[in-house]
Design an enzyme around this catalytic site. Structure first.
Site, PDB file in Angstrom:
ATOM      1  N   SER A 121       0.924  -1.231   0.220  1.00 26.78           N
ATOM      2  CA  SER A 121       0.196   0.042  -0.309  1.00 26.78           C
ATOM      3  C   SER A 121       0.305   1.155   0.169  1.00 26.78           C
ATOM      4  O   SER A 121       0.878   2.299  -0.125  1.00 26.78           O
ATOM      5  CB  SER A 121      -0.634   0.228   0.911  1.00 26.78           C
ATOM      6  OG  SER A 121      -1.349  -1.307   1.830  1.00 26.78           O
ATOM      7  N   HIS A 142      -1.599  -3.072  -6.037  1.00 27.48           N
ATOM      8  CA  HIS A 142      -2.262  -3.046  -5.220  1.00 27.48           C
ATOM      9  C   HIS A 142      -3.798  -3.129  -5.281  1.00 27.48           C
ATOM     10  O   HIS A 142      -4.953  -2.270  -6.119  1.00 27.48           O
ATOM     11  CB  HIS A 142      -2.061  -1.027  -4.994  1.00 27.48           C
ATOM     12  CG  HIS A 142      -2.412  -0.826  -3.807  1.00 27.48           C
ATOM     13  ND1 HIS A 142      -3.024  -0.099  -3.561  1.00 27.48           N
ATOM     14  CD2 HIS A 142      -2.507  -2.248  -2.569  1.00 27.48           C
ATOM     15  CE1 HIS A 142      -3.600   0.263  -2.580  1.00 27.48           C
ATOM     16  NE2 HIS A 142      -3.505  -0.550  -1.195  1.00 27.48           N
ATOM     17  N   GLU A 154      -4.942  -0.194  -8.572  1.00 27.51           N
ATOM     18  CA  GLU A 154      -3.742   0.611  -8.362  1.00 27.51           C
ATOM     19  C   GLU A 154      -2.627   0.168  -9.521  1.00 27.51           C
ATOM     20  O   GLU A 154      -2.238  -1.198  -8.568  1.00 27.51           O
ATOM     21  CB  GLU A 154      -3.709   1.920  -7.558  1.00 27.51           C
ATOM     22  CG  GLU A 154      -4.706   2.658  -6.909  1.00 27.51           C
ATOM     23  CD  GLU A 154      -4.600   3.151  -5.217  1.00 27.51           C
ATOM     24  OE1 GLU A 154      -4.319   5.170  -5.504  1.00 27.51           O
ATOM     25  OE2 GLU A 154      -3.567   2.562  -4.924  1.00 27.51           O
ATOM     26  N   ASN A 193      -5.299   5.780  -0.655  1.00 29.30           N
ATOM     27  CA  ASN A 193      -4.493   5.487   0.594  1.00 29.30           C
ATOM     28  C   ASN A 193      -3.995   7.264   0.550  1.00 29.30           C
ATOM     29  O   ASN A 193      -4.133   7.292   1.464  1.00 29.30           O
ATOM     30  CB  ASN A 193      -3.387   4.892   1.076  1.00 29.30           C
ATOM     31  CG  ASN A 193      -4.057   3.348   1.340  1.00 29.30           C
ATOM     32  OD1 ASN A 193      -4.736   2.977   1.826  1.00 29.30           O
ATOM     33  ND2 ASN A 193      -3.063   2.161   0.859  1.00 29.30           N
TER      34      ASN A 193
END
Ligand code: 3HC
Length: 287
Positions: A121, A142, A154, A193
């Site tokens: 992440s 991701h 991602e 994130n």
């Protein structure tokens, strides 16, 4: 590179088990590495309960579930990964362990067209790439939790990732896995994130200060903003250890106060209150 038929997944926790399930259901041969026999059994149980749930909900036939199991094998030895065309590492956010895994895979897999991916992440893909002799074959892929449900992936190339690696990774996640892709530069937190973690940390600070109860903070965002779950329940779903690790990586990179972890989050992780996976976090899941 030809279509990925043989996938390796390193780590069969919350995220790894979802990746294993999706890929095996899509007809891909999946070899999963866990650290020891106990972790193999826990990983197998995670994949099994998700597959059984899909059968119960009528989304998967019992025959397809059995066929899916026929495509999944477990090992505790990364040395068995020699024939894998793509490996996705999905262990906890520990940079040293991740770089060791990438370095080992680089030695084990000879095929020059193999791809080495991480579900990290927040850890720079460049660092993982430089742990191998072929950073052009290393990329971030991701996923989001729960992996079988969330449509997004991602894709995170490093400065040295080759276009062919990006194209093959994209083809795999949009083809067999049926995900939608956004691309991000190799910055801690990537796109989602970087936006999500400050929000979750704000909710934790709000709870920590006694501003409102956990239920009211969560209900506020569910009922007031139509989020599928509130920020504290979502933190519990992600895992508080993961939220903390991602926040710390982002703080290390940007030194922005909005990424700094509230003390309560650290205390909860120390106490083993990791959220849904441990039975307790901001909410209680033991009932
Ligand atoms: N595995 C497989 N399927 C699951 C599942 C799981 N773990 N959890 C839920 N589902 C499926 C259910 O089977 C159900 O499917 P159906 O409607 O077709 O029968 C559907 O999802 C809805 O599930 P439920 O009715 O049980 O529960 P909810 O409606 O409350 O949905 C949720 C649960 C999908 C988790 C929803 O609350 C949600 O979308 N929450 C937000 C999740 C989120 O934001 N994830 C991103 C986290 S950030 C991240 O992962 C990045 C990392 O780097 C930190």
């Amino acid at each position: 590179m030809s279509a990925v038929e043989r996938l390796g997944v390193v780590g069969c926790g919350l995220m790894g088990s979802g990746i294993v399930e999706m890929a095996a259901r899509a007809g891909v041969d999946v070899l999963v590495r866990e650290i020891d026999a106990g972790a193999v059994e826990a990983g197998r149980a995670r994949v099994g309960s998700s597959l059984d749930r899909a059968v119960k909900r009528g989304k998967l036939s019992a025959e397809d579930r059995d066929a899916t199991w026929g495509r999944v094998a477990f090992t505790t030895d990364l040395g068995d990964f020699g024939d894998r065309q793509l490996v996705i590492e999905a262990i906890a956010e520990n940079e040293q362990l991740k770089t060791e895994i990438f370095s080992t895979l680089d030695k084990v897999i000879a095929a020059p067209e193999a791809i080495f991916a991480s579900n990290t992440s927040s850890i720079p893909i460049m660092k993982l790439g430089m742990a191998t002799s072929r950073p052009e074959r290393v990329i971030g892929i991701h996923f989001f939790n729960p992996v079988p449900v969330m449509p997004l992936v991602e894709l995170v190339p490093s400065l040295l990732t080759a276009d062919a690696t990006k194209d093959s990774a994209r083809a795999f996640v949009t083809g067999p896995l049926g995900k939608q892709v956004i691309s991000s530069q190799d910055r801690a937190g990537f796109v989602v994130n970087a936006l999500l973690i400050p929000y979750l940390l704000s909710a934790i600070r709000m709870f920590e200060s006694g501003f409102a109860s956990a239920d009211d903070i969560d209900s506020g965002m569910v009922l007031g903003c139509s989020h599928p779950m509130g920020p504290l329940r979502l933190s519990d779903l992600i895992g508080l250890d993961t939220v903390k690790a991602v926040a710390e990586s982002m703080y290390d990179e940007f030194k922005e106060p909005l990424y700094s972890s509230p003390p309560l989050l650290a205390r909860m992780v120390d106490a083993g209150l990791l959220g849904k996976k441990s039975g307790r976090g901001f909410h209680d899941y033991r009932g």
